[in-house]
Design an enzyme around this catalytic site. Structure first.
Site, PDB file in Angstrom:
ATOM      1  CB  SER A  75      -0.858  -0.070   1.137  1.00  0.00           C
ATOM      2  OG  SER A  75      -1.964  -0.659   1.493  1.00  0.00           O
ATOM      3  CE  LYS A  78      -4.565   2.008  -0.890  1.00  0.00           C
ATOM      4  NZ  LYS A  78      -4.180   1.013   0.399  1.00  0.00           N
ATOM      5  CB  SER A 139      -4.084   1.652   4.463  1.00  0.00           C
ATOM      6  OG  SER A 139      -3.553   1.508   2.917  1.00  0.00           O
TER       7      SER A 139
END
Length: 428
Positions: A75, A78, A139
């Protein structure tokens, strides 16, 4: 008479060349470039696959372990999605109040309890601001996909934008298949076509540090969101409590009052292990840290934060910050054909250097000590290299010796042709 003419012609030719080319060239880079991949790695043992610590403005490398090795980033992906979101807002393509509805596939991802998420529902509209906050704080994988939809219309087109962006930043080893960092097969019909089911986004710690640098430099307001520990996501009558996965924030379990961490992003998959790109502003400078492949035995495992804390403790014990202020004199340069034959120069912008605590003096040298008139106050005229004793400070972009832009601190007009001839023959 002809000899005088020849002399004048020769002098004129010399002066024309002097005004076009620098009188003192930039020193050539060493053929044996210093590698940053494992910089000082023997000085600190970290239980991670790779790690890196740099200054957020200059890119000065403070520590590195396998920093050039491409690994799954989960993640942390992102941050690229968020950069392109902020860019699209700045360009007027979308706004914070732009509303987006999820596709059926995004709804499936957003409501899968195995992933970090806030639930999204078919037919509901969500603002870019809501989705942006959910992406950074919780997230949320579905929210990140919604941002991609708002900007590019579909996931594949947005992924191509991500690839182009990092390539523009000089990142050539990137593997990017989606906007949130999940394994490709988790995305159903939004999986990247032609990619393997288990394909994941791969970048190195160095790559992630570059992304963090660009994000903070271009959109420092991102820190206003990444520092939020908890916030409620409101969807009509449904309220979802979001808790930041960055447990080093104040109020969360891995907070250390010595280090005011205010970002940036965690990442976790089975292949990636536990990853974290963090940032701290302290002692006048901002540091970015990256740890990848830390232990992740359970959802409560704080290993990546313990390793980051260990790294920060080592950095602040082994470096002291030296803050150079813009418009303050650093050195002087020669200006042979200026009204003033010397000029004061200083760093172009306020700069923090990290001086190793090794008992050695920090020194500076200019890559060009002689420059051409005219000079304009504030304009870059050369660069400076810095050493601790005989050891060069290095950066991500300049592993042979970090270069800091140096500007003139004064205006200096060019003298006329006849004065140039006089100085060439007789000196000042």
């Amino acid at each position: 008479m002809s000899k005088i003419k020849k002399l004048l012609v020769s002098l004129l030719a010399f002066l024309m060349l002097a005004t076009v080319a620098p009188l003192s060239g930039v020193q050539a880079a060493s053929a044996n470039e210093t590698s940053i991949s494992n910089y000082k790695s023997s000085d600190l043992s970290l239980n991670v696959k790779s790690a890196l610590a740099i200054d957020a403005s200059t890119g000065q490398v403070l520590y590195a372990k396998n920093a050039n090795k491409a690994l799954p980033i989960a993640s942390m992906t992102k941050l690229i999605t968020v950069y392109l979101t902020l860019q699209a807002i700045k360009q007027g393509k979308i706004s914070w109040s732009t509303k987006v509805k999820p596709t059926s596939q995004i709804v499936k991802v957003a409501n899968n309890s195995e992933y970090s998420n806030v639930p999204l529902y078919s037919g509901h509209s969500y603002t870019v601001k809501q989705l942006y906050e959910a992406t950074l704080i919780e997230s949320a994988n579905g929210a990140a996909m919604m941002l991609a939809k708002a900007i590019s219309g579909n996931q594949v087109t947005f992924v191509k934008k991500m690839r182009a962006l990092v390539k523009k930043w000089g990142i050539t080893d990137a593997e990017i298949y989606n906007v949130n960092g999940l394994p490709n097969s988790y995305l159903g019909t939004d999986a990247y076509p032609g990619a393997a089911k288990n394909a994941e986004n791969h970048l190195s710690a160095k790559d992630m540090a570059i992304i963090g640098m660009h994000l903070i430099d271009d959109y420092p307001e991102v820190l206003n969101t990444t520092k939020i520990a908890k916030k409620t996501f409101v969807d009509g009558s449904t309220k979802t409590q979001m808790t930041n996965f960055n447990w080093m924030l104040k109020g969360l379990s891995s907070y250390d009052s010595r280090y005011p961490v205010d970002g940036l992003k965690t990442g976790t998959t089975d292949a990636a292990g536990a990853c974290f790109i963090g940032t701290v502003k302290k002692n006048g400078g901002r540091i970015i840290t990256v740890v990848m492949g830390a232990q992740h035995k359970s959802a409560s495992d704080a290993s990546r934060f313990k390793q980051t804390d260990k790294l920060l403790t080592w950095i602040y014990a082994n470096y002291k910050s030296v803050n150079l202020t813009a418009n303050s004199k650093l050195m002087t340069v020669k200006v042979p054909y200026g009204e003033d034959t010397t000029a004061n120069v200083g760093v172009k912008q306020t700069t923090t250097l990290w001086d190793p605590v090794d008992g050695k003096s920090l020194s500076a040298s200019l890559t060009r000590k002689t420059v051409n008139a005219p000079l304009t106050k504030g304009k870059t005229v050369t660069t400076a290299n810095f050493k601790s004793g005989s050891t060069k400070l290095i950066s991500l972009n300049s592993p042979n010796g970090m270069k800091v832009k140096v500007a003139s601190l004064q205006n200096d007009n060019e003298v006329n042709f006849f004065v140039k001839i006089w100085r060439t023959i007789f000196g000042k």
